[in-house]
Scaffold this motif. Structure first.
Motif, short mmCIF file in Angstrom:
data_model
loop_
_atom_site.label_atom_id
_atom_site.label_comp_id
_atom_site.label_asym_id
_atom_site.label_seq_id
_atom_site.Cartn_x
_atom_site.Cartn_y
_atom_site.Cartn_z
N VAL A 55 0.85 -1.19 0.00
CA VAL A 55 0.00 0.00 0.00
C VAL A 55 0.89 1.25 0.00
O VAL A 55 1.57 1.54 0.97
CB VAL A 55 -0.94 0.01 1.23
CG1 VAL A 55 -1.81 1.25 1.21
CG2 VAL A 55 -1.79 -1.26 1.25
N MET A 56 0.87 1.95 -1.15
CA MET A 56 1.63 3.19 -1.31
C MET A 56 0.82 4.13 -2.19
O MET A 56 0.01 3.68 -2.99
CB MET A 56 2.98 2.92 -2.00
CG MET A 56 3.94 2.06 -1.23
SD MET A 56 5.52 1.84 -2.09
CE MET A 56 5.05 0.81 -3.48
N PRO A 57 1.04 5.43 -2.05
CA PRO A 57 0.33 6.38 -2.92
C PRO A 57 0.88 6.36 -4.35
O PRO A 57 1.98 5.87 -4.58
CB PRO A 57 0.61 7.72 -2.25
CG PRO A 57 1.89 7.54 -1.50
CD PRO A 57 1.90 6.09 -1.08
N ILE A 79 11.93 -9.63 -6.37
CA ILE A 79 11.15 -8.65 -5.60
C ILE A 79 10.66 -9.31 -4.32
O ILE A 79 10.09 -10.40 -4.35
CB ILE A 79 9.96 -8.14 -6.42
CG1 ILE A 79 10.45 -7.48 -7.72
CG2 ILE A 79 9.10 -7.18 -5.60
CD1 ILE A 79 9.36 -7.15 -8.70
N ILE A 80 10.88 -8.62 -3.20
CA ILE A 80 10.34 -9.05 -1.91
C ILE A 80 9.17 -8.13 -1.59
O ILE A 80 9.31 -6.91 -1.59
CB ILE A 80 11.39 -8.95 -0.79
CG1 ILE A 80 12.58 -9.87 -1.07
CG2 ILE A 80 10.75 -9.29 0.56
CD1 ILE A 80 13.72 -9.73 -0.09
N ILE A 81 8.02 -8.73 -1.32
CA ILE A 81 6.81 -7.99 -0.98
C ILE A 81 6.66 -7.97 0.54
O ILE A 81 6.71 -9.02 1.18
CB ILE A 81 5.55 -8.63 -1.61
CG1 ILE A 81 5.73 -8.81 -3.11
CG2 ILE A 81 4.31 -7.85 -1.25
CD1 ILE A 81 5.87 -7.55 -3.91
N ILE A 82 6.46 -6.78 1.09
CA ILE A 82 6.24 -6.64 2.53
C ILE A 82 4.75 -6.41 2.75
O ILE A 82 4.21 -5.39 2.33
CB ILE A 82 7.03 -5.44 3.10
CG1 ILE A 82 8.52 -5.61 2.81
CG2 ILE A 82 6.79 -5.31 4.59
CD1 ILE A 82 9.36 -4.41 3.19
N THR A 83 4.11 -7.39 3.39
CA THR A 83 2.68 -7.27 3.68
C THR A 83 2.27 -8.24 4.78
O THR A 83 2.89 -9.28 4.96
CB THR A 83 1.81 -7.52 2.43
OG1 THR A 83 0.46 -7.29 2.75
CG2 THR A 83 1.98 -8.93 1.91
N ASP A 84 1.23 -7.89 5.50
CA ASP A 84 0.66 -8.77 6.51
C ASP A 84 -0.67 -9.34 6.07
O ASP A 84 -1.19 -10.26 6.68
CB ASP A 84 0.44 -8.02 7.83
CG ASP A 84 1.70 -7.96 8.66
OD1 ASP A 84 2.56 -8.82 8.48
OD2 ASP A 84 1.82 -7.04 9.48
N LYS A 85 -1.23 -8.81 5.03
CA LYS A 85 -2.57 -9.19 4.62
C LYS A 85 -2.54 -10.44 3.75
O LYS A 85 -1.91 -10.47 2.69
CB LYS A 85 -3.23 -8.03 3.90
CG LYS A 85 -3.36 -6.83 4.84
CD LYS A 85 -4.25 -5.78 4.26
CE LYS A 85 -4.61 -4.79 5.29
NZ LYS A 85 -4.09 -3.65 5.54
N GLU A 90 -1.98 -13.82 -1.36
CA GLU A 90 -2.62 -14.71 -2.33
C GLU A 90 -2.64 -14.08 -3.72
O GLU A 90 -2.41 -14.75 -4.73
CB GLU A 90 -4.02 -15.07 -1.86
CG GLU A 90 -4.02 -15.97 -0.63
CD GLU A 90 -5.39 -16.13 0.01
OE1 GLU A 90 -6.38 -15.60 -0.52
OE2 GLU A 90 -5.46 -16.79 1.07
N SER A 91 -2.94 -12.78 -3.78
CA SER A 91 -2.96 -12.09 -5.07
C SER A 91 -1.57 -12.08 -5.72
O SER A 91 -1.43 -12.34 -6.91
CB SER A 91 -3.43 -10.64 -4.90
OG SER A 91 -4.74 -10.62 -4.42
N PHE A 92 -0.56 -11.76 -4.92
CA PHE A 92 0.80 -11.76 -5.45
C PHE A 92 1.25 -13.15 -5.83
O PHE A 92 1.93 -13.32 -6.85
CB PHE A 92 1.77 -11.15 -4.43
CG PHE A 92 1.85 -9.65 -4.50
CD1 PHE A 92 2.46 -9.02 -5.56
CD2 PHE A 92 1.31 -8.87 -3.50
CE1 PHE A 92 2.54 -7.64 -5.63
CE2 PHE A 92 1.39 -7.50 -3.55
CZ PHE A 92 2.00 -6.87 -4.62
N ILE A 101 7.56 -11.09 3.19
CA ILE A 101 7.87 -11.02 4.61
C ILE A 101 6.76 -10.20 5.27
O ILE A 101 6.19 -9.31 4.65
CB ILE A 101 9.26 -10.41 4.93
CG1 ILE A 101 9.38 -8.98 4.43
CG2 ILE A 101 10.37 -11.28 4.42
CD1 ILE A 101 10.58 -8.26 4.97
N PRO A 102 6.47 -10.50 6.54
CA PRO A 102 5.43 -9.73 7.25
C PRO A 102 5.87 -8.29 7.48
O PRO A 102 7.04 -8.02 7.74
CB PRO A 102 5.29 -10.47 8.59
CG PRO A 102 5.92 -11.79 8.39
CD PRO A 102 6.94 -11.64 7.31
N LYS A 103 4.93 -7.38 7.39
CA LYS A 103 5.21 -5.95 7.52
C LYS A 103 5.85 -5.61 8.87
O LYS A 103 6.77 -4.83 8.95
CB LYS A 103 3.92 -5.15 7.35
CG LYS A 103 4.11 -3.66 7.51
CD LYS A 103 3.81 -2.93 6.27
CE LYS A 103 3.97 -1.45 6.48
NZ LYS A 103 4.27 -0.78 5.28
#
Length: 188
Positions: A55-57, A79-85, A90-92, A101-103
């Motif tokens: 989530v970024m603008p 690419i490493i995605i940082i998210t907790d959701k 699942e989308s990625f 990795i968790p946020k």
């Protein structure tokens, strides 16, 4: 080998902490506050790895990932995605992302993930080949040729050494002379 990392993170505090932590480990870290800035940086500066928040603008992590994978010059960048959701994961994952990795995680989780990716890249850049046979002259010629093609090559001159080296190095390819006459049978 990973040397230059692009961090796409809109939270300045988090970005400063992650950037400083990575720099202490010897990485050169570029920072972008959103996906559009990240794309601009990547077009001007080669990077070895991208770490991005979702989530970024202006451009979120999903659009950034898709745009990077569409472009020939950036499609290879891990690419490493940082998210907790879970829904984002699942989308990625459906898009082909392997690294999350968790946020709220400890910086050590990110460092472990970077080290894991470095090892993957090392394996991809240098295919491992095991040559097993009894004709040392032929094996040396094959080794010389494969090393010139950027392969990591090991030689084995008996069945036991072949099995041992195969387990130790996990080669991508094994050249095996089926006429080895020692302790093991060819079918083994």
């Amino acid at each position: 080998m990973i040397k230059t990392i692009l961090l796409a993170e809109d939270d300045k505090g988090t970005a400063h902490f992650v950037r400083t932590s990575l720099q202490k480990q010897g990485y050169y870290v570029l920072w972008a506050a959103n996906g559009l800035e990240a794309l601009e940086i990547v077009t001007k500066t080669p990077v070895d790895l991208i770490v991005t928040d979702v989530v970024m603008p202006h451009m979120d992590g999903v659009d950034l990932y898709e745009e990077l994978k569409k472009r020939k010059e950036t499609e290879h960048i891990p690419i490493i995605i940082i998210t907790d959701k879970q829904i984002f994961m699942e989308s990625f994952a459906a898009l082909g992302v392997d690294h999350f990795i968790p946020k709220s995680s400890d910086i050590n989780n990110l460092l472990e993930k970077i080290n894991h990716i470095s090892l993957e890249l090392k394996d991809k850049n240098f295919p491992k080949v095991l040559i097993s046979g009894h004709n040392r002259r032929v094996m040396n010629q094959m080794q010389k040729l494969l090393v010139s093609k950027r392969c990591l090559v090991a030689l084995a001159d008996n069945s036991l050494d072949t099995v041992h080296k195969a387990f130790m190095m996990s080669p991508h390819l094994i050249f095996l002379d089926l006429s080895l006459n020692d302790q093991a049978q060819t079918k083994e």
